[in-house]
Design a protein around this motif. Structure first.
Motif, mmCIF file in Angstrom:
data_model
loop_
_atom_site.group_PDB
_atom_site.id
_atom_site.type_symbol
_atom_site.label_atom_id
_atom_site.label_comp_id
_atom_site.label_asym_id
_atom_site.label_seq_id
_atom_site.Cartn_x
_atom_site.Cartn_y
_atom_site.Cartn_z
ATOM 1 N N THR A 1 7.483 5.387 -7.075
ATOM 2 C CA THR A 1 7.455 5.653 -5.629
ATOM 3 C C THR A 1 6.978 4.439 -4.819
ATOM 4 O O THR A 1 7.290 4.318 -3.636
ATOM 5 N N SER A 2 6.246 3.539 -5.459
ATOM 6 C CA SER A 2 5.756 2.358 -4.733
ATOM 7 C C SER A 2 6.795 1.230 -4.737
ATOM 8 O O SER A 2 6.454 0.079 -4.527
ATOM 9 N N PHE A 3 8.060 1.562 -4.982
ATOM 10 C CA PHE A 3 9.081 0.521 -5.137
ATOM 11 C C PHE A 3 9.692 0.063 -3.809
ATOM 12 O O PHE A 3 9.790 -1.120 -3.538
ATOM 13 N N LEU B 1 1.605 8.572 3.031
ATOM 14 C CA LEU B 1 0.767 7.438 3.452
ATOM 15 C C LEU B 1 0.084 6.694 2.307
ATOM 16 O O LEU B 1 -0.984 6.118 2.493
ATOM 17 N N GLY B 2 0.727 6.681 1.151
ATOM 18 C CA GLY B 2 0.086 6.053 -0.005
ATOM 19 C C GLY B 2 -0.129 4.554 0.142
ATOM 20 O O GLY B 2 -1.062 3.999 -0.433
ATOM 21 N N TRP B 3 0.713 3.888 0.885
ATOM 22 C CA TRP B 3 0.563 2.441 1.098
ATOM 23 C C TRP B 3 -0.584 2.220 2.102
ATOM 24 O O TRP B 3 -1.507 1.465 1.842
ATOM 25 N N THR B 4 -0.550 2.979 3.184
ATOM 26 C CA THR B 4 -1.611 2.879 4.199
ATOM 27 C C THR B 4 -2.981 3.151 3.578
ATOM 28 O O THR B 4 -3.958 2.469 3.887
ATOM 29 N N HIS B 5 -3.049 4.135 2.719
ATOM 30 C CA HIS B 5 -4.341 4.577 2.198
ATOM 31 C C HIS B 5 -4.728 3.922 0.870
ATOM 32 O O HIS B 5 -5.775 4.249 0.306
ATOM 33 N N LEU C 1 -1.633 3.245 -6.054
ATOM 34 C CA LEU C 1 -2.967 3.824 -6.188
ATOM 35 C C LEU C 1 -3.638 3.416 -7.487
ATOM 36 O O LEU C 1 -4.844 3.163 -7.526
ATOM 37 N N GLY C 2 -2.836 3.287 -8.562
ATOM 38 C CA GLY C 2 -3.405 2.865 -9.840
ATOM 39 C C GLY C 2 -3.869 1.411 -9.780
ATOM 40 O O GLY C 2 -4.965 1.073 -10.227
ATOM 41 N N VAL C 3 -3.029 0.543 -9.203
ATOM 42 C CA VAL C 3 -3.357 -0.893 -9.220
ATOM 43 C C VAL C 3 -4.520 -1.202 -8.265
ATOM 44 O O VAL C 3 -5.402 -1.996 -8.599
ATOM 45 N N ILE D 1 14.451 0.477 6.162
ATOM 46 C CA ILE D 1 14.421 1.702 6.961
ATOM 47 C C ILE D 1 14.175 2.843 5.983
ATOM 48 O O ILE D 1 14.861 2.955 4.963
ATOM 49 N N ALA D 2 13.205 3.692 6.293
ATOM 50 C CA ALA D 2 12.864 4.741 5.314
ATOM 51 C C ALA D 2 12.481 6.031 6.019
ATOM 52 O O ALA D 2 12.055 6.018 7.179
ATOM 53 N N GLY D 3 12.649 7.118 5.291
ATOM 54 C CA GLY D 3 12.208 8.392 5.845
ATOM 55 C C GLY D 3 12.902 9.557 5.202
ATOM 56 O O GLY D 3 13.459 9.442 4.109
ATOM 57 N N GLY E 1 -1.793 12.126 -4.864
ATOM 58 C CA GLY E 1 -1.423 13.074 -3.800
ATOM 59 C C GLY E 1 -1.379 12.411 -2.425
ATOM 60 O O GLY E 1 -1.643 13.052 -1.415
ATOM 61 N N HIS E 2 -0.971 11.130 -2.386
ATOM 62 C CA HIS E 2 -1.028 10.400 -1.120
ATOM 63 C C HIS E 2 0.214 10.579 -0.247
ATOM 64 O O HIS E 2 0.261 10.021 0.861
ATOM 65 N N GLY E 3 1.210 11.300 -0.727
ATOM 66 C CA GLY E 3 2.358 11.699 0.092
ATOM 67 C C GLY E 3 2.948 10.593 0.933
ATOM 68 O O GLY E 3 3.340 9.540 0.427
ATOM 69 N N LEU F 1 -6.703 9.441 -12.858
ATOM 70 C CA LEU F 1 -5.341 9.978 -12.825
ATOM 71 C C LEU F 1 -4.671 9.502 -11.535
ATOM 72 O O LEU F 1 -5.058 9.917 -10.432
ATOM 73 N N ALA F 2 -3.691 8.591 -11.674
ATOM 74 C CA ALA F 2 -3.010 8.010 -10.499
ATOM 75 C C ALA F 2 -1.513 7.953 -10.801
ATOM 76 O O ALA F 2 -0.879 6.919 -10.638
ATOM 77 N N MET F 3 -0.972 9.078 -11.241
ATOM 78 C CA MET F 3 0.428 9.119 -11.666
ATOM 79 C C MET F 3 1.346 9.710 -10.603
ATOM 80 O O MET F 3 2.435 10.213 -10.910
ATOM 81 N N ASN G 1 9.248 1.605 -0.305
ATOM 82 C CA ASN G 1 8.854 2.529 0.773
ATOM 83 C C ASN G 1 9.033 1.894 2.147
ATOM 84 O O ASN G 1 9.574 0.800 2.262
ATOM 85 N N GLY G 2 8.571 2.595 3.181
ATOM 86 C CA GLY G 2 8.823 2.143 4.553
ATOM 87 C C GLY G 2 7.985 0.955 4.999
ATOM 88 O O GLY G 2 8.233 0.376 6.058
ATOM 89 N N GLY G 3 6.984 0.593 4.221
ATOM 90 C CA GLY G 3 6.233 -0.642 4.490
ATOM 91 C C GLY G 3 5.154 -0.542 5.548
ATOM 92 O O GLY G 3 4.447 -1.514 5.806
ATOM 93 N N GLN G 4 4.993 0.611 6.173
ATOM 94 C CA GLN G 4 4.034 0.679 7.289
ATOM 95 C C GLN G 4 2.597 0.927 6.821
ATOM 96 O O GLN G 4 2.346 1.830 6.023
ATOM 97 N N ILE G 5 1.683 0.145 7.373
ATOM 98 C CA ILE G 5 0.252 0.434 7.257
ATOM 99 C C ILE G 5 -0.085 1.120 8.570
ATOM 100 O O ILE G 5 -0.396 0.491 9.579
#
Ligand SMILES: Cc1cc2nc3c(=O)[nH]c(=O)nc-3n(C[C@H](O)[C@H](O)[C@H](O)COP(=O)(O)OP(=O)(O)OC[C@H]3O[C@@H](n4cnc5c(N)ncnc54)[C@H](O)[C@@H]3O)c2cc1C
Length: 434
Positions: A39-41, A392-396, A11-13, A320-322, A388-390, A256-258, A43-47
């Motif tokens: 957290t962006s290290f 779906l932070g990659w998707t969003h 989200l920051g980048v 595989i993530a979840g 607060g992207h929980g 604020l994107a921490m 993840n499950g990779g899904q958009i």
């Protein structure tokens, strides 16, 4: 404007990228040595615009109760003497009504659709590569009751413009032949052809390189300790830099994107963000037999796991993530959970991945009770939120970054979404004072 972005995750980048595109002078600060290291290290990779059912929905309270104390439960509340956790839980319950669920799905789909287009545009503009796949997402069900229960939300998503098609078990196996081993257990599936997947960490690192080339400054290894106010707005940020020295940094605006740590920095300012860390797991395996591995990104409804495949000249990997555990900021690996994921992979795709070389990881999703992120203004005129992207932070990420840059620049974002602090919405949804 000089804009300081706090946090160099997805989200920051993405915020930095779009802010720079809009002509701002941007500095990103992060405590890690490289962008996307928390957290962006892994993840499950899904958009996944189609993955819009929030955790909080009418069937959640009963399920969460049944899962209490179950070590390998998909969503586990470990009740603690932690007021923030209890308040989050209460707000979660309030979001489980059918009306709130429908409202939240509308927000999540709207931002998701916009964000996926923004990512596709960014790809066209920059040529960025991150082991992406554009073969859609197939969500399969092994429990007929859960499959029936998914038909309503799928219909709502179609009405909102997300082409989530309900398909039979045979169609699912035709789209993803690697599912043939579990054909007898499949109750049905949904398929969203426009959804995508890709390595989010590679993306964030590549995007950070593009940002640097365009003039964005990254101050890495810097621990942010406080935001200080003067005259009713943020005056400066305080940090301990990579050399261990105290520093003050001033900008005209602050984002604020921490991730899960955003509430800790906001709280002393009287801004109580309803974000609680939800620990998730991922496993990465080298592909052992490419013919047995899935090609399409998958969601396993019963185990609440997502599957992506990253193929490039550097290698062929399964991710595989979840699972989610609400247990404060603890990031320890729980062996029971790790083993449960590997067992499930072997059940679904026996022989596809090299389980002897499995890499395990945990990350803290910055979860809001509604699954709807906090993007927009705060009561301090030069402090903005993209957090607060929980799940779906990659998707969003791209849509949130783009919309946030619009808001900072004084423009109205192109997406219909309840941004915080905008005329039609209240100030940031705050938790009651603790
Ligand atoms: C197991 C798992 C699977 C997931 N799968 C998916 C998926 O398939 N699709 C999807 O869309 N989303 C997925 N997500 C969610 C997604 O990964 C997150 O929403 C996203 O990474 C959050 O990004 P962020 O930038 O908000 O937070 P982060 O990536 O955590 O970034 C915050 C940054 O702030 C920095 N920071 C924090 N505190 C300080 C401080 N005091 N000083 C300096 N720097 C600080 C951190 O170092 C970090 O780099 C998944 C998450 C998990 C855990």
């Amino acid at each position: 404007m000089r804009v300081i972005v706090l946090g160099a995750g997805l989200l920051g980048v993405t915020s930095a990228y779009y802010l720079q595109q809009q002509g701002h002078e941007v500095t990103v600060i992060d405590r890690q040595a490289t962008p996307g290291a928390e957290t962006s290290f892994a993840n499950g990779g899904q958009i996944s615009v189609s993955h819009a059912e929030p955790w909080a929905n009418p069937s959640a309270p009963l399920k969460v109760l049944q899962w209490l104390g179950q070590e390998d439960a998909p969503l586990l509340f470990r009740l603690r003497a932690d007021m923030r956790q209890w308040l989050w839980g209460l707000s979660f319950l309030r979001n489980c009504t059918p009306e709130r669920t429908r409202h939240n799905i509308r927000q999540i789909v709207s931002l998701g659709t916009y964000s996926r287009s923004a990512l596709q545009q960014l790809r066209r503009d920059t040529g960025i590569q991150y082991d992406q796949r554009t073969q859609g997402i197939l969500h399969f069900y092994t429990d007929p009751k859960e499959f029936d229960g998914a038909l309503g939300p799928a219909e709502q998503m179609r009405q909102l413009g997300c082409e989530r098609q309900v398909i039979s078990a045979d169609e699912a196996v035709r789209i993803e032949p690697a599912l043939r081993h579990i054909r007898p257990q499949l109750a049905g599936a949904t398929y969203t052809a426009e959804d995508e997947s890709g390595d989010a960490n590679l993306f964030v690192r590549e995007l950070a390189k593009l940002c640097k080339q365009a003039g964005v400054r990254f101050q890495m290894g810097a621990h942010i300790t406080a935001l200080r106010t003067a005259g009713g707005e943020i005056d400066h940020v305080e940090l301990t830099n990579a050399e261990g020295r105290f520093e003050r940094m001033r900008g005209d605006a602050y984002v604020l994107a921490m991730g899960s740590f955003s509430p800790l920095l906001a709280q002393p300012l009287g801004i109580r963000l309803p974000i609680y860390p939800a620990k998730g797991y991922s496993v990465t395996l080298p592909v052992k037999d490419a013919r047995l591995a899935h090609q399409v990104s998958l969601t396993d409804d019963e185990y609440k796991l997502v599957f992506s495949r990253y193929t490039s000249a550097q290698g062929d990997r399964l991710r595989i993530a979840g699972t989610a555990e609400l247990n404060g900021y603890d990031r320890n690996l729980n062996q029971v959970r790790c083993e449960a994921i590997v067992r499930r992979v072997e059940q679904l795709f026996p022989g596809a991945g090299d389980t002897t070389r499995a890499e395990f990881w945990t990350g803290l999703r910055p979860a809001t009770p509604s699954n709807v992120p906090l993007i927009g203004r705060t009561q301090l005129p030069n402090l903005f939120l993209n957090t607060g992207h929980g799940t779906l932070g990659w998707t969003h990420s791209c849509g949130s970054g783009k919309a946030l840059a619009d808001i900072v620049s004084g423009r109205v974002p192109e997406v219909d979404f309840a941004f915080t602090g905008m005329p039609q919405t209240p100030q940031p949804r705050l938790l009651p004072a603790v």
